[in-house]
Design a protein around this motif. Structure first.
Motif, PDB file in Angstrom:
ATOM      1  N   VAL A 140       0.823  -1.243  -0.044  1.00 27.69           N
ATOM      2  CA  VAL A 140       0.006   0.060  -0.041  1.00 27.69           C
ATOM      3  C   VAL A 140       0.988   1.328   0.010  1.00 27.69           C
ATOM      4  O   VAL A 140       0.671   2.317  -0.549  1.00 27.69           O
ATOM      5  CB  VAL A 140      -0.897  -0.107   1.171  1.00 27.69           C
ATOM      6  N   MET A 141       2.022   1.238   0.743  1.00 19.28           N
ATOM      7  CA  MET A 141       2.866   2.417   0.981  1.00 19.28           C
ATOM      8  C   MET A 141       3.464   2.676  -0.344  1.00 19.28           C
ATOM      9  O   MET A 141       3.766   3.700  -0.807  1.00 19.28           O
ATOM     10  CB  MET A 141       3.632   2.312   2.114  1.00 19.28           C
ATOM     11  N   VAL A 142       4.076   1.501  -0.951  1.00 18.48           N
ATOM     12  CA  VAL A 142       4.572   1.759  -2.341  1.00 18.48           C
ATOM     13  C   VAL A 142       3.807   2.191  -3.417  1.00 18.48           C
ATOM     14  O   VAL A 142       4.059   3.060  -4.114  1.00 18.48           O
ATOM     15  CB  VAL A 142       5.355   0.555  -2.627  1.00 18.48           C
ATOM     16  N   ALA A 143       2.669   1.774  -3.166  1.00 18.65           N
ATOM     17  CA  ALA A 143       1.556   2.299  -4.222  1.00 18.65           C
ATOM     18  C   ALA A 143       1.096   3.928  -4.064  1.00 18.65           C
ATOM     19  O   ALA A 143       0.914   4.554  -5.012  1.00 18.65           O
ATOM     20  CB  ALA A 143       0.268   1.516  -4.233  1.00 18.65           C
ATOM     21  N   LEU A 144       1.246   4.172  -2.800  1.00 16.46           N
ATOM     22  CA  LEU A 144       1.363   5.746  -2.690  1.00 16.46           C
ATOM     23  C   LEU A 144       2.337   6.564  -2.869  1.00 16.46           C
ATOM     24  O   LEU A 144       2.521   7.592  -2.803  1.00 16.46           O
ATOM     25  CB  LEU A 144       1.036   5.813  -1.114  1.00 16.46           C
ATOM     26  N   GLY A 145       3.482   5.768  -3.561  1.00 21.68           N
ATOM     27  CA  GLY A 145       4.767   6.458  -3.814  1.00 21.68           C
ATOM     28  C   GLY A 145       5.840   6.616  -3.041  1.00 21.68           C
ATOM     29  O   GLY A 145       6.949   7.201  -3.233  1.00 21.68           O
ATOM     30  N   GLU A 146       5.752   5.723  -1.809  1.00 25.05           N
ATOM     31  CA  GLU A 146       6.917   5.627  -0.968  1.00 25.05           C
ATOM     32  C   GLU A 146       8.013   4.721  -1.363  1.00 25.05           C
ATOM     33  O   GLU A 146       7.556   3.786  -1.874  1.00 25.05           O
ATOM     34  CB  GLU A 146       6.302   5.475   0.616  1.00 25.05           C
ATOM     35  N   GLY A 147       8.994   4.921  -0.711  1.00 23.59           N
ATOM     36  CA  GLY A 147      10.368   3.841  -1.089  1.00 23.59           C
ATOM     37  C   GLY A 147       9.954   2.567  -0.771  1.00 23.59           C
ATOM     38  O   GLY A 147       9.530   2.476   0.478  1.00 23.59           O
ATOM     39  N   TRP A 148      10.768   1.519  -1.116  1.00 20.07           N
ATOM     40  CA  TRP A 148      10.366   0.315  -0.911  1.00 20.07           C
ATOM     41  C   TRP A 148      11.380  -0.009   0.388  1.00 20.07           C
ATOM     42  O   TRP A 148      10.818  -0.731   1.162  1.00 20.07           O
ATOM     43  CB  TRP A 148      11.236  -0.771  -1.893  1.00 20.07           C
ATOM     44  N   ALA A 149      12.365   0.365   0.603  1.00 22.85           N
ATOM     45  CA  ALA A 149      13.153   0.087   1.747  1.00 22.85           C
ATOM     46  C   ALA A 149      12.306   0.444   3.063  1.00 22.85           C
ATOM     47  O   ALA A 149      12.213  -0.296   4.077  1.00 22.85           O
ATOM     48  CB  ALA A 149      14.492   0.888   1.709  1.00 22.85           C
ATOM     49  N   GLY A 150      11.800   1.712   3.204  1.00 29.45           N
ATOM     50  CA  GLY A 150      10.991   2.085   4.139  1.00 29.45           C
ATOM     51  C   GLY A 150       9.916   1.453   4.257  1.00 29.45           C
ATOM     52  O   GLY A 150       9.302   1.158   5.534  1.00 29.45           O
ATOM     53  N   ALA A 151       9.071   1.120   3.162  1.00 28.28           N
ATOM     54  CA  ALA A 151       8.046   0.274   3.211  1.00 28.28           C
ATOM     55  C   ALA A 151       8.093  -0.981   3.915  1.00 28.28           C
ATOM     56  O   ALA A 151       7.193  -1.602   4.654  1.00 28.28           O
ATOM     57  CB  ALA A 151       7.412   0.083   1.785  1.00 28.28           C
ATOM     58  N   LEU A 152       9.092  -1.849   3.352  1.00 29.37           N
ATOM     59  CA  LEU A 152       9.526  -3.182   4.055  1.00 29.37           C
ATOM     60  C   LEU A 152       9.623  -2.955   5.496  1.00 29.37           C
ATOM     61  O   LEU A 152       9.294  -3.883   6.499  1.00 29.37           O
ATOM     62  CB  LEU A 152      10.768  -3.731   3.096  1.00 29.37           C
ATOM     63  N   ALA A 153      10.517  -1.933   6.023  1.00 27.86           N
ATOM     64  CA  ALA A 153      10.639  -1.667   7.107  1.00 27.86           C
ATOM     65  C   ALA A 153       9.484  -1.500   7.969  1.00 27.86           C
ATOM     66  O   ALA A 153       9.371  -2.051   9.150  1.00 27.86           O
ATOM     67  CB  ALA A 153      11.573  -0.631   7.564  1.00 27.86           C
ATOM     68  N   PHE A 154       8.565  -0.708   7.589  1.00 30.47           N
ATOM     69  CA  PHE A 154       7.224  -0.483   7.980  1.00 30.47           C
ATOM     70  C   PHE A 154       6.321  -1.689   8.324  1.00 30.47           C
ATOM     71  O   PHE A 154       5.928  -2.121   9.290  1.00 30.47           O
ATOM     72  CB  PHE A 154       6.418   0.762   7.142  1.00 30.47           C
ATOM     73  N   GLY A 155       6.231  -2.325   7.161  1.00 29.76           N
ATOM     74  CA  GLY A 155       5.724  -3.772   7.225  1.00 29.76           C
ATOM     75  C   GLY A 155       6.405  -4.725   8.075  1.00 29.76           C
ATOM     76  O   GLY A 155       5.458  -5.444   8.898  1.00 29.76           O
ATOM     77  N   ALA A 156       7.471  -4.873   8.176  1.00 31.04           N
ATOM     78  CA  ALA A 156       8.074  -5.952   9.218  1.00 31.04           C
ATOM     79  C   ALA A 156       7.832  -5.251  10.697  1.00 31.04           C
ATOM     80  O   ALA A 156       7.776  -6.096  11.474  1.00 31.04           O
ATOM     81  CB  ALA A 156       9.713  -5.777   8.960  1.00 31.04           C
ATOM     82  N   CYS A 157       7.715  -4.003  10.761  1.00 31.59           N
ATOM     83  CA  CYS A 157       7.157  -3.518  12.251  1.00 31.59           C
ATOM     84  C   CYS A 157       5.903  -4.145  12.472  1.00 31.59           C
ATOM     85  O   CYS A 157       5.656  -4.451  13.593  1.00 31.59           O
ATOM     86  CB  CYS A 157       7.264  -2.042  12.530  1.00 31.59           C
ATOM     87  N   LEU A 158       4.975  -4.370  11.802  1.00 31.41           N
ATOM     88  CA  LEU A 158       3.472  -4.589  12.010  1.00 31.41           C
ATOM     89  C   LEU A 158       3.865  -6.330  12.068  1.00 31.41           C
ATOM     90  O   LEU A 158       3.100  -6.792  13.129  1.00 31.41           O
ATOM     91  CB  LEU A 158       2.713  -4.396  10.893  1.00 31.41           C
ATOM     92  N   PHE A 159       4.589  -6.852  11.493  1.00 40.88           N
ATOM     93  CA  PHE A 159       4.651  -8.091  11.644  1.00 40.88           C
ATOM     94  C   PHE A 159       5.240  -8.626  12.789  1.00 40.88           C
ATOM     95  O   PHE A 159       4.870  -9.690  13.697  1.00 40.88           O
ATOM     96  CB  PHE A 159       5.561  -8.805  10.450  1.00 40.88           C
ATOM     97  N   ALA A 160       6.389  -7.997  13.273  1.00 39.92           N
ATOM     98  CA  ALA A 160       7.297  -8.256  14.140  1.00 39.92           C
ATOM     99  C   ALA A 160       6.347  -7.927  15.810  1.00 39.92           C
ATOM    100  O   ALA A 160       6.545  -8.733  16.518  1.00 39.92           O
ATOM    101  CB  ALA A 160       8.530  -7.234  14.363  1.00 39.92           C
ATOM    102  N   VAL A 161       5.660  -6.936  15.824  1.00 38.69           N
ATOM    103  CA  VAL A 161       4.817  -6.782  16.887  1.00 38.69           C
ATOM    104  C   VAL A 161       3.847  -7.681  17.017  1.00 38.69           C
ATOM    105  O   VAL A 161       3.549  -8.335  18.184  1.00 38.69           O
ATOM    106  CB  VAL A 161       4.347  -5.435  16.971  1.00 38.69           C
ATOM    107  N   GLY A 162       3.132  -8.329  15.968  1.00 38.30           N
ATOM    108  CA  GLY A 162       2.418  -9.482  16.135  1.00 38.30           C
ATOM    109  C   GLY A 162       2.946 -10.783  16.635  1.00 38.30           C
ATOM    110  O   GLY A 162       2.505 -11.427  17.476  1.00 38.30           O
ATOM    111  N   VAL A 163       4.037 -10.884  16.319  1.00 38.51           N
ATOM    112  CA  VAL A 163       5.094 -12.215  16.688  1.00 38.51           C
ATOM    113  C   VAL A 163       5.265 -11.824  18.291  1.00 38.51           C
ATOM    114  O   VAL A 163       5.305 -12.904  18.867  1.00 38.51           O
ATOM    115  CB  VAL A 163       6.347 -12.324  15.921  1.00 38.51           C
ATOM    116  N   ALA A 164       5.590 -10.989  18.602  1.00 39.48           N
ATOM    117  CA  ALA A 164       5.959 -10.401  19.956  1.00 39.48           C
ATOM    118  C   ALA A 164       4.711 -10.829  20.790  1.00 39.48           C
ATOM    119  O   ALA A 164       4.910 -11.618  21.803  1.00 39.48           O
ATOM    120  CB  ALA A 164       6.718  -9.170  20.121  1.00 39.48           C
TER     121      ALA A 164
END
Length: 552
Positions: free
Chosen positions: A164-188
């Motif tokens: 979604v964030m990449v589709a809004l024009g944001e960079g892939w590196a930050g978008a992957l870090a953002f998505g990884a944050c949501l995944f990681a907090v769920g795992v915790a």
């Protein structure tokens, strides 16, 4: 021995699922059970990400607007406690991470907590896990299946949020870090809930422990963010997974090692959960259960006494929790004006939530409305306790005696009816205490906000009455009351921020609540909402009288 020589018995063909301890079968079963709930959660969280990014782009279109926002956040502890620290203003992605990670992480934590308990402790409590365990199902398979389902859902949310964030024009590196944050907090959170599920014998208590852990973690994040990085108690945020994901800095540094820390914490907690599971009996918990008295006291006589015993602890917990959160939200009223920085668009959004033009009044009305959305979950939970009593088989022995169906149902429904008013009164009282402490005129604010809390109650009654109607008329679909709750709250929460159409906003009862303090008070919406709730509840009770009890 005469006759042909008996041939040695051929080994029986292994049953399906035996080679993996039934894990694949349990995953397929759990996924099928969650085929409605999980898509709703995923859609709601992704819509939150997309709509938040869109609204921030409209609110802060220039770099100067974003720089002013950063100055306000850095100089105002109340705003940092509410939203967290803002690490960068040069990208829409950084602003979105600032607004989404705290609240979005909490929503993911709630989803994961419910999933883990649903597929582990609740299954043990109902006896289904003992039945499954008598076949080719390994001891650890149910917990593993629950963790796989929860982890897969969090991974999907994280990946799609990045898209979604990449589709809004944001960079892939930050978008992957953002998505990884949501995944990681769920795992915790999944790891900590795996531990909580081993401590008690009931699913409700396991969810209570999980909710306490979530609340404590969010409080630590709030205290640490309010203190900031200048010293003092800022380090407290590092004790919470919600604080960890904020400090990943998506689009502002992408600190992947913090994501690794969050994932490692979840894995370690899950390993502890497996170890604790091996140390207890199936159906038992590690925390000792206090034996009850040999004879029931006067308070447990009749269905109303039993209903009070089952419902009162939940009511008291919600009352105390919303009172405390109300105080916190009330104390933020003094610093809310710094969020504007002469930004008319932000003021218009707050006015649409609060329905008035005075900023402080509008914020406080919005705070009560948000607390009402949370309290609606209590109302649905209290109603659905009826279905839980029915499907567990505990309702039949009660109804086989002198207790009638309506008396039994009424012993539970009095709590979403009267209890909702009590919860909202305490929520409004908390907001009034907090606002009065920072704004002056203490008793004046207490009285106004107590009134604001009480007038929100009919909105909770409508949502609870939907659950009653489903329970009586369509018992199989009773859990869909949570879906109705989610849709109505989703519209009420995000609709004003994205300037949704009036017809859409009118679908949720929270739109029709008088916005006080500051707004005009009218009895008409309260009367018709109460009438609609009464009709829905009456339809459900009539349906209960005419159907089979404990029907699937």
């Amino acid at each position: 021995m005469s006759g042909p020589e008996a041939s040695p018995a051929e080994p029986a063909e292994p049953r399906r699922g035996a080679t993996d301890g039934g894990l694949r079968t349990l995953i397929k079963l759990g996924t099928r059970r969650d085929r409605i709930m999980l898509p709703v959660w995923i859609y709601a969280l992704l819509a939150t990400v997309g709509s938040t990014a869109y609204s921030l782009k409209q609110l802060y279109p220039t770099q100067a607007d974003r720089d002013q926002l950063a100055v306000s956040i850095s100089s105002n502890p109340s705003l940092r406690a509410l939203y967290g620290p803002l690490y960068d203003t040069h990208s829409l992605g950084a602003l979105t991470a600032w607004r989404v990670l705290g609240f979005g992480g909490l929503l993911i934590g709630i989803m994961v907590m419910l999933l883990i308990t649903r597929h582990t402790r609740a299954e043990e409590e109902s006896g289904r896990l003992e039945l499954l365990g008598s076949g080719a199902v390994g001891r650890n398979a149910p917990l593993t299946a629950a963790l796989v389902i929860a982890g897969s859902a969090c991974f999907g949310i994280g990946l799609l949020a990045a898209v979604v964030m990449v589709a809004l024009g944001e960079g892939w590196a930050g978008a992957l870090a953002f998505g990884a944050c949501l995944f990681a907090v769920g795992v915790a959170i999944a790891g900590t809930q795996a531990v909580a599920a081993q401590l008690t014998e009931t699913g409700r208590t396991a969810n209570g422990i999980g909710a306490l852990i979530l609340g404590l973690a969010y409080l630590l994040r709030t205290v640490g963010d309010a203190a900031g990085n200048s010293g003092g108690a800022g380090w407290v945020a590092w004790l919470s997974p919600f604080g960890w994901i904020e400090r990943v800095h998506p689009w502002a540094g992408d600190r992947w090692w913090v994501i690794g820390l969050t994932l490692a914490a979840g894995v370690v907690a899950a390993a502890v959960g497996y170890r604790l599971q091996g140390a207890r009996d199936l159906g038992g918990g590690l925390l000792p259960q206090r034996p009850g008295p040999p004879a029931a006291g006067p308070g447990l006589r009749g269905v109303h006494g039993l209903g009070r015993r089952l419902q009162l602890p939940t009511l008291l917990g919600w009352t105390a929790g919303l009172l405390a959160f109300g105080v916190v939200m009330g104390t933020l009223a003094k610093g809310i004006d710094q969020l504007l920085n002469d930004n008319k668009q932000v003021e218009d959004i707050i006015a649409r939530y609060g329905g008035v033009q005075g900023l402080t009044d509008s914020y406080l009305a919005t705070a009560v409305s948000f607390l009402g959305m949370a309290a609606a979950f209590y109302a649905v939970q209290a109603v659905l306790r009826l279905r839980g009593e029915e499907t567990s088989g505990r309702a039949e022995p009660i109804l086989s005696g002198s207790a009638g169906r309506l008396a039994w149902a009424g012993s539970h429904l009095v709590y979403p009816a009267v209890g909702s008013a009590l919860v909202m009164a305490c929520a409004g009282l908390g907001v009034g205490i907090g606002a009065g402490a920072v704004l002056g005129d203490f008793w004046g604010w207490v009285g106004r906000m107590l009134r604001a809390g009480l007038v929100t109650t009919p909105a909770l009654w409508i949502i609870a009455a939907v659950g009653v109607a489903l329970f009586g008329l369509l018992p199989k679909w009773t859990p869909a009351a949570y879906g109705v709750f989610g849709v109505l709250v989703f519209i009420a929460y995000l609709g004003p921020a994205i300037n949704a159409s009036h017809w859409l906003l009118d679908l949720t009862p929270f739109t029709h609540i008088p916005k006080i303090p500051g707004g005009a008070f009218h009895w008409a919406p309260l009367i018709w909402m109460t009438a609609v709730a009464a009709v829905l509840a009456a339809a459900g009770l009539l349906g209960l009288r005419g159907r089979d009890v404990s029907s699937a």
